[in-house]
Design a protein around this motif. Structure first.
Motif, PDB file in Angstrom:
ATOM      1  N   LYS A   4       0.836  -1.205   0.000  1.00 37.44           N
ATOM      2  CA  LYS A   4       0.000   0.000   0.000  1.00 37.44           C
ATOM      3  C   LYS A   4       0.868   1.251   0.000  1.00 37.44           C
ATOM      4  CE  LYS A   4      -3.622   2.354   2.647  1.00 37.44           C
ATOM      5  NZ  LYS A   4      -3.109   3.655   2.291  1.00 37.44           N
ATOM      6  N   GLU A   5       1.901   1.247   0.827  1.00 43.35           N
ATOM      7  CA  GLU A   5       2.802   2.400   0.871  1.00 43.35           C
ATOM      8  C   GLU A   5       3.487   2.611  -0.471  1.00 43.35           C
ATOM      9  OE1 GLU A   5       6.723   4.061   3.314  1.00 43.35           O
ATOM     10  OE2 GLU A   5       6.054   1.996   3.600  1.00 43.35           O
ATOM     11  N   GLY A   6       3.949   1.517  -1.090  1.00 39.92           N
ATOM     12  CA  GLY A   6       4.610   1.623  -2.384  1.00 39.92           C
ATOM     13  C   GLY A   6       3.697   2.188  -3.458  1.00 39.92           C
ATOM     14  N   LYS A   7       2.435   1.762  -3.438  1.00 40.91           N
ATOM     15  CA  LYS A   7       1.473   2.289  -4.409  1.00 40.91           C
ATOM     16  C   LYS A   7       1.188   3.767  -4.149  1.00 40.91           C
ATOM     17  CE  LYS A   7      -0.841  -2.019  -5.610  1.00 40.91           C
ATOM     18  NZ  LYS A   7      -2.090  -2.804  -5.574  1.00 40.91           N
ATOM     19  N   ASP A   8       1.068   4.139  -2.869  1.00 39.17           N
ATOM     20  CA  ASP A   8       0.823   5.536  -2.517  1.00 39.17           C
ATOM     21  C   ASP A   8       1.984   6.430  -2.933  1.00 39.17           C
ATOM     22  OD1 ASP A   8      -1.587   4.774  -1.399  1.00 39.17           O
ATOM     23  OD2 ASP A   8      -0.870   4.866   0.688  1.00 39.17           O
ATOM     24  N   GLN A   9       3.207   5.909  -2.839  1.00 38.45           N
ATOM     25  CA  GLN A   9       4.397   6.693  -3.162  1.00 38.45           C
ATOM     26  C   GLN A   9       4.784   6.608  -4.643  1.00 38.45           C
ATOM     27  OE1 GLN A   9       5.958   8.732  -1.021  1.00 38.45           O
ATOM     28  NE2 GLN A   9       4.483   8.154   0.575  1.00 38.45           N
ATOM     29  N   GLY A  10       4.146   5.700  -5.385  1.00 37.86           N
ATOM     30  CA  GLY A  10       4.447   5.578  -6.809  1.00 37.86           C
ATOM     31  C   GLY A  10       5.727   4.823  -7.095  1.00 37.86           C
ATOM     32  N   TRP A  11       6.119   3.907  -6.218  1.00 32.91           N
ATOM     33  CA  TRP A  11       7.336   3.132  -6.398  1.00 32.91           C
ATOM     34  C   TRP A  11       7.026   1.895  -7.237  1.00 32.91           C
ATOM     35  CZ3 TRP A  11       8.171   3.192  -0.439  1.00 32.91           C
ATOM     36  CH2 TRP A  11       8.557   4.462  -0.027  1.00 32.91           C
ATOM     37  N   VAL A  12       7.035   2.046  -8.541  1.00 29.49           N
ATOM     38  CA  VAL A  12       6.593   0.998  -9.461  1.00 29.49           C
ATOM     39  C   VAL A  12       7.422  -0.278  -9.325  1.00 29.49           C
ATOM     40  CG1 VAL A  12       6.199   0.420 -11.888  1.00 29.49           C
ATOM     41  CG2 VAL A  12       5.749   2.740 -11.068  1.00 29.49           C
ATOM     42  N   GLY A  13       8.730  -0.155  -9.324  1.00 30.02           N
ATOM     43  CA  GLY A  13       9.594  -1.338  -9.208  1.00 30.02           C
ATOM     44  C   GLY A  13       9.415  -2.035  -7.871  1.00 30.02           C
ATOM     45  N   GLU A  14       9.327  -1.253  -6.817  1.00 31.31           N
ATOM     46  CA  GLU A  14       9.134  -1.807  -5.475  1.00 31.31           C
ATOM     47  C   GLU A  14       7.787  -2.528  -5.381  1.00 31.31           C
ATOM     48  OE1 GLU A  14      10.345  -2.451  -1.452  1.00 31.31           O
ATOM     49  OE2 GLU A  14      11.456  -1.743  -3.197  1.00 31.31           O
ATOM     50  N   VAL A  15       6.754  -1.938  -5.970  1.00 33.07           N
ATOM     51  CA  VAL A  15       5.418  -2.541  -5.947  1.00 33.07           C
ATOM     52  C   VAL A  15       5.439  -3.907  -6.636  1.00 33.07           C
ATOM     53  CG1 VAL A  15       3.081  -2.329  -6.875  1.00 33.07           C
ATOM     54  CG2 VAL A  15       4.138  -0.386  -5.719  1.00 33.07           C
ATOM     55  N   ALA A  16       6.103  -3.997  -7.765  1.00 33.13           N
ATOM     56  CA  ALA A  16       6.172  -5.267  -8.495  1.00 33.13           C
ATOM     57  C   ALA A  16       6.874  -6.338  -7.659  1.00 33.13           C
ATOM     58  CB  ALA A  16       6.895  -5.072  -9.823  1.00 33.13           C
ATOM     59  N   ALA A  17       7.955  -5.968  -7.013  1.00 34.71           N
ATOM     60  CA  ALA A  17       8.692  -6.925  -6.181  1.00 34.71           C
ATOM     61  C   ALA A  17       7.848  -7.369  -4.984  1.00 34.71           C
ATOM     62  CB  ALA A  17      10.003  -6.306  -5.705  1.00 34.71           C
ATOM     63  N   ILE A  18       7.157  -6.428  -4.371  1.00 31.78           N
ATOM     64  CA  ILE A  18       6.332  -6.761  -3.207  1.00 31.78           C
ATOM     65  C   ILE A  18       5.155  -7.634  -3.625  1.00 31.78           C
ATOM     66  CG2 ILE A  18       4.864  -5.812  -1.391  1.00 31.78           C
ATOM     67  CD1 ILE A  18       6.746  -3.378  -1.317  1.00 31.78           C
ATOM     68  N   GLU A  19       4.567  -7.360  -4.773  1.00 34.28           N
ATOM     69  CA  GLU A  19       3.468  -8.195  -5.253  1.00 34.28           C
ATOM     70  C   GLU A  19       3.916  -9.645  -5.438  1.00 34.28           C
ATOM     71  OE1 GLU A  19       0.629  -4.981  -7.602  1.00 34.28           O
ATOM     72  OE2 GLU A  19       2.219  -5.999  -8.726  1.00 34.28           O
ATOM     73  N   THR A  20       5.131  -9.828  -5.917  1.00 33.00           N
ATOM     74  CA  THR A  20       5.684 -11.173  -6.068  1.00 33.00           C
ATOM     75  C   THR A  20       5.846 -11.849  -4.709  1.00 33.00           C
ATOM     76  OG1 THR A  20       6.860 -10.500  -8.068  1.00 33.00           O
ATOM     77  CG2 THR A  20       7.641 -12.498  -6.980  1.00 33.00           C
ATOM     78  N   SER A  21       6.355 -11.085  -3.736  1.00 33.59           N
ATOM     79  CA  SER A  21       6.538 -11.624  -2.389  1.00 33.59           C
ATOM     80  C   SER A  21       5.200 -11.941  -1.726  1.00 33.59           C
ATOM     81  CB  SER A  21       7.322 -10.637  -1.521  1.00 33.59           C
ATOM     82  OG  SER A  21       8.612 -10.445  -2.033  1.00 33.59           O
ATOM     83  N   VAL A  22       4.201 -11.091  -1.938  1.00 34.19           N
ATOM     84  CA  VAL A  22       2.865 -11.328  -1.372  1.00 34.19           C
ATOM     85  C   VAL A  22       2.282 -12.613  -1.958  1.00 34.19           C
ATOM     86  CG1 VAL A  22       0.487 -10.484  -1.342  1.00 34.19           C
ATOM     87  CG2 VAL A  22       2.343  -8.932  -0.795  1.00 34.19           C
ATOM     88  N   ALA A  23       2.417 -12.800  -3.257  1.00 36.14           N
ATOM     89  CA  ALA A  23       1.889 -14.007  -3.904  1.00 36.14           C
ATOM     90  C   ALA A  23       2.575 -15.258  -3.357  1.00 36.14           C
ATOM     91  CB  ALA A  23       2.072 -13.916  -5.420  1.00 36.14           C
ATOM     92  N   ALA A  24       3.882 -15.181  -3.169  1.00 40.18           N
ATOM     93  CA  ALA A  24       4.616 -16.332  -2.629  1.00 40.18           C
ATOM     94  C   ALA A  24       4.182 -16.625  -1.190  1.00 40.18           C
ATOM     95  CB  ALA A  24       6.117 -16.070  -2.682  1.00 40.18           C
ATOM     96  N   ALA A  25       4.005 -15.585  -0.388  1.00 38.86           N
ATOM     97  CA  ALA A  25       3.567 -15.770   0.996  1.00 38.86           C
ATOM     98  C   ALA A  25       2.163 -16.365   1.044  1.00 38.86           C
ATOM     99  CB  ALA A  25       3.622 -14.442   1.750  1.00 38.86           C
ATOM    100  N   GLU A  26       1.279 -15.907   0.167  1.00 32.99           N
ATOM    101  CA  GLU A  26      -0.085 -16.443   0.122  1.00 32.99           C
ATOM    102  C   GLU A  26      -0.091 -17.912  -0.289  1.00 32.99           C
ATOM    103  OE1 GLU A  26      -2.066 -13.657  -2.443  1.00 32.99           O
ATOM    104  OE2 GLU A  26      -2.472 -12.266  -0.795  1.00 32.99           O
ATOM    105  N   ASP A  27       0.754 -18.264  -1.260  1.00 28.79           N
ATOM    106  CA  ASP A  27       0.859 -19.667  -1.678  1.00 28.79           C
ATOM    107  C   ASP A  27       1.362 -20.541  -0.540  1.00 28.79           C
ATOM    108  OD1 ASP A  27      -0.050 -19.037  -4.198  1.00 28.79           O
ATOM    109  OD2 ASP A  27       1.940 -19.091  -5.146  1.00 28.79           O
ATOM    110  N   LYS A  28       2.381 -20.053   0.161  1.00 26.83           N
ATOM    111  CA  LYS A  28       2.959 -20.814   1.271  1.00 26.83           C
ATOM    112  C   LYS A  28       1.939 -20.966   2.403  1.00 26.83           C
ATOM    113  CE  LYS A  28       6.307 -22.852   3.455  1.00 26.83           C
ATOM    114  NZ  LYS A  28       6.899 -24.098   3.011  1.00 26.83           N
ATOM    115  N   LEU A  29       1.208 -19.908   2.732  1.00 25.27           N
ATOM    116  CA  LEU A  29       0.186 -19.983   3.772  1.00 25.27           C
ATOM    117  C   LEU A  29      -0.911 -20.970   3.387  1.00 25.27           C
ATOM    118  CD1 LEU A  29      -0.170 -16.254   4.869  1.00 25.27           C
ATOM    119  CD2 LEU A  29       0.464 -18.177   6.340  1.00 25.27           C
TER     120      LEU A  29
END
Length: 72
Positions: free
Chosen positions: A16-41
């Protein structure tokens, strides 16, 4: 699993912070990490649901204990 859930929540906050700040590269990396965490959970929850404790009972050692000596 509780630790991974905290990490997942933190990742969502960072996303959310990355999207609010416009950090496009950071958002993409975090989205990948979120997907991996959701799969693992999901995998951990599935394993937890499948596995149950099996009571094996207590072994009976009475017949096999004690010493035997030979009379020679």
């Amino acid at each position: 699993m509780p630790r991974l859930e905290k990490i997942h929540d933190n990742l969502l906050d960072r996303l959310k912070e990355g999207k609010d700040q416009g950090w496009v590269g950071e958002v993409a990396a975090i989205e990948t990490s979120v997907a991996a965490a959701e799969d693992k959970l999901a995998s951990m929850r599935e394993m937890t649901a499948k596995h149950t404790t099996t009571n094996l009972g207590m072994p009976d050692f009475r017949t096999g204990t004690g010493r035997q000596t030979s009379s020679t």
